[in-house]
Design a protein around this motif. Sequence first.
Motif, PDB file in Angstrom:
ATOM      1  N   GLY A 252       0.821  -1.368   0.197  1.00  0.00           N
ATOM      2  CA  GLY A 252      -0.058  -0.012   0.010  1.00  0.00           C
ATOM      3  C   GLY A 252       0.711   1.100   0.002  1.00  0.00           C
ATOM      4  N   HIS A 253       2.159   1.110   0.156  1.00  0.00           N
ATOM      5  CA  HIS A 253       2.936   2.520  -0.112  1.00  0.00           C
ATOM      6  C   HIS A 253       3.265   2.842  -1.430  1.00  0.00           C
ATOM      7  N   THR A 254       3.336   2.010  -2.369  1.00  0.00           N
ATOM      8  CA  THR A 254       3.587   2.397  -3.811  1.00  0.00           C
ATOM      9  C   THR A 254       2.086   2.290  -4.408  1.00  0.00           C
ATOM     10  N   MET A 255       1.378   1.247  -3.799  1.00  0.00           N
ATOM     11  CA  MET A 255       0.062   0.819  -4.448  1.00  0.00           C
ATOM     12  C   MET A 255       0.341   0.168  -5.575  1.00  0.00           C
ATOM     13  N   THR A 256       1.232  -0.846  -5.609  1.00  0.00           N
ATOM     14  CA  THR A 256       1.609  -1.474  -6.856  1.00  0.00           C
ATOM     15  C   THR A 256       2.404  -2.753  -6.275  1.00  0.00           C
ATOM     16  N   VAL A 257       2.607  -3.760  -7.064  1.00  0.00           N
ATOM     17  CA  VAL A 257       3.497  -4.956  -6.664  1.00  0.00           C
ATOM     18  C   VAL A 257       4.874  -3.932  -7.366  1.00  0.00           C
ATOM     19  N   SER A 258       5.778  -4.141  -6.246  1.00  0.00           N
ATOM     20  CA  SER A 258       7.236  -3.178  -6.351  1.00  0.00           C
ATOM     21  C   SER A 258       8.184  -4.215  -5.708  1.00  0.00           C
ATOM     22  N   ARG A 259       9.550  -3.759  -6.339  1.00  0.00           N
ATOM     23  CA  ARG A 259      10.914  -4.154  -5.464  1.00  0.00           C
ATOM     24  C   ARG A 259      11.449  -3.085  -4.742  1.00  0.00           C
ATOM     25  N   GLU A 260      12.072  -3.491  -3.620  1.00  0.00           N
ATOM     26  CA  GLU A 260      12.232  -2.633  -2.709  1.00  0.00           C
ATOM     27  C   GLU A 260      13.568  -3.369  -1.927  1.00  0.00           C
ATOM     28  N   ASN A 261      14.529  -2.402  -1.556  1.00  0.00           N
ATOM     29  CA  ASN A 261      15.610  -2.686  -0.862  1.00  0.00           C
ATOM     30  C   ASN A 261      15.270  -3.195   0.447  1.00  0.00           C
ATOM     31  N   PHE A 262      15.530  -4.334   0.921  1.00  0.00           N
ATOM     32  CA  PHE A 262      14.866  -5.192   2.134  1.00  0.00           C
ATOM     33  C   PHE A 262      15.246  -4.466   3.233  1.00  0.00           C
ATOM     34  N   GLU A 263      16.479  -3.940   3.402  1.00  0.00           N
ATOM     35  CA  GLU A 263      16.534  -3.360   4.939  1.00  0.00           C
ATOM     36  C   GLU A 263      15.932  -1.776   4.884  1.00  0.00           C
ATOM     37  N   ALA A 264      15.794  -1.100   3.671  1.00  0.00           N
ATOM     38  CA  ALA A 264      14.983   0.006   3.621  1.00  0.00           C
ATOM     39  C   ALA A 264      13.265  -0.384   3.840  1.00  0.00           C
ATOM     40  N   ALA A 265      12.894  -1.431   3.451  1.00  0.00           N
ATOM     41  CA  ALA A 265      11.649  -1.865   3.412  1.00  0.00           C
ATOM     42  C   ALA A 265      11.440  -1.962   4.983  1.00  0.00           C
ATOM     43  N   VAL A 266      12.296  -2.702   5.712  1.00  0.00           N
ATOM     44  CA  VAL A 266      12.260  -3.037   7.075  1.00  0.00           C
ATOM     45  C   VAL A 266      11.904  -1.878   7.882  1.00  0.00           C
ATOM     46  N   LYS A 267      12.778  -0.869   7.756  1.00  0.00           N
ATOM     47  CA  LYS A 267      12.737   0.417   8.396  1.00  0.00           C
ATOM     48  C   LYS A 267      11.408   1.067   8.071  1.00  0.00           C
ATOM     49  N   ARG A 268      10.866   1.049   6.664  1.00  0.00           N
ATOM     50  CA  ARG A 268       9.979   1.914   6.307  1.00  0.00           C
ATOM     51  C   ARG A 268       8.694   1.313   7.020  1.00  0.00           C
ATOM     52  N   ILE A 269       8.357  -0.219   6.847  1.00  0.00           N
ATOM     53  CA  ILE A 269       7.362  -1.071   7.286  1.00  0.00           C
ATOM     54  C   ILE A 269       7.138  -0.959   8.756  1.00  0.00           C
ATOM     55  N   GLY A 270       8.197  -0.833   9.462  1.00  0.00           N
ATOM     56  CA  GLY A 270       8.144  -0.953  10.998  1.00  0.00           C
ATOM     57  C   GLY A 270       7.474  -0.092  11.551  1.00  0.00           C
ATOM     58  N   TRP A 271       7.289   1.396  11.213  1.00  0.00           N
ATOM     59  CA  TRP A 271       6.335   2.389  11.871  1.00  0.00           C
ATOM     60  C   TRP A 271       4.857   1.885  12.138  1.00  0.00           C
ATOM     61  N   LEU A 272       4.436   1.133  11.021  1.00  0.00           N
ATOM     62  CA  LEU A 272       3.098   0.609  11.036  1.00  0.00           C
ATOM     63  C   LEU A 272       2.777  -0.798  11.632  1.00  0.00           C
ATOM     64  N   TYR A 273       3.885  -1.868  10.834  1.00  0.00           N
ATOM     65  CA  TYR A 273       3.652  -3.137  11.186  1.00  0.00           C
ATOM     66  C   TYR A 273       4.679  -3.736  12.151  1.00  0.00           C
ATOM     67  N   GLU A 274       5.555  -2.878  12.693  1.00  0.00           N
ATOM     68  CA  GLU A 274       6.566  -3.289  13.578  1.00  0.00           C
ATOM     69  C   GLU A 274       7.380  -4.075  12.889  1.00  0.00           C
ATOM     70  N   GLN A 275       8.475  -4.920  13.551  1.00  0.00           N
ATOM     71  CA  GLN A 275       9.613  -5.709  12.861  1.00  0.00           C
ATOM     72  C   GLN A 275       9.036  -6.726  12.181  1.00  0.00           C
ATOM     73  N   PRO A 276       9.667  -7.538  11.298  1.00  0.00           N
ATOM     74  CA  PRO A 276       9.003  -9.029  10.758  1.00  0.00           C
ATOM     75  C   PRO A 276       8.930  -9.811  12.031  1.00  0.00           C
ATOM     76  N   THR A 277       7.923 -10.898  11.774  1.00  0.00           N
ATOM     77  CA  THR A 277       7.232 -11.680  12.772  1.00  0.00           C
ATOM     78  C   THR A 277       7.963 -13.145  12.251  1.00  0.00           C
ATOM     79  N   ALA A 278       8.344 -13.370  11.088  1.00  0.00           N
ATOM     80  CA  ALA A 278       8.910 -14.629  10.711  1.00  0.00           C
ATOM     81  C   ALA A 278       9.519 -14.572   9.431  1.00  0.00           C
TER      82      ALA A 278
END
Length: 286
Positions: A252-278
């Motif tokens: 829902g960030h790009t509102m598309t299927v997209s590629r993203e640097n993993f470390e940057a994605a973890v940091k960006r997603i963290g504010w809403l979904y916290e850290q990866p669970t698995a």
Amino acid sequence: MTTTLDRRLHAFRPDLADEALKGSVEASAFVPGEPARISVPVAQLRPVPDLARGIDTELLFGETVRVFDRAAGFAWVQADQDGYVGYLPEDMLGEVEASSHRICVTRTFVYPQAELRKPPIAALSMGSRVTVVGEAETRGTRYFELATGGAVIAAHCRPIADVLGDDPVTIAEKFVETPYLWGGRSGFGIDCSGLVQLSMMMVGHKVPRDSDMQAKIGSEITREELRRGDFVFWKGHVGFMQDKDTLLHANGHTMTVSRENFEAAVKRIGWLYEQPTAYRRFPLER
């Protein structure tokens, strides 16, 4: 009525339930359900019979369901593909017929006849099931003629038993730039777990629909072990690893299927979904 069963995967209401649930739930009546087939390109499945409600998932043309109830223009169904239960407009259902082929490209058109210059009469998503009753060729292009009418490009279809290789990421890559759609499961719009499920289906693996269900399959690995094909789960989100440094996901960030640097994605997603669970790895046994 018991509250231990997941309403997404078990058909039960106070007045009616799947007969397979006798002894597990209380209901006024139990029925086996009647077979039916999705007769529209994409059928949106909702938790209640109300078109104003958000969708839980989508069913594709040719997929089959069991119908437990029909009332006020809606049908209460359970999908044979993944067991998902919900409501859809009754006029989206047709009679069951054996499918012979499946659409193997992200999207394709159905033409009124074997002629690509004619205005298409429908568009189908990857994963849709069709019944081929004939073949035709126009100016060197081969078509399959369908039992439901119209014709599709033959090269866009594969026999129903075929799989598209053994790498689901290769399938998911075809969906890059496809619009994000909450509850979507098609080439016209797709969400994170829909991308996982559809991509896995096309390489021969049947997995559950929602990310919380998907997080229970495969084997657990560590963050340091991540490689292509592995999955990363957050609370309410899932993505493929395209390689050890790149996340491929519908989001829902790009509102598309997209590629993203993993470390940057973890940091960006963290504010809403916290850290990866698995972190989990396939393959699964077919």
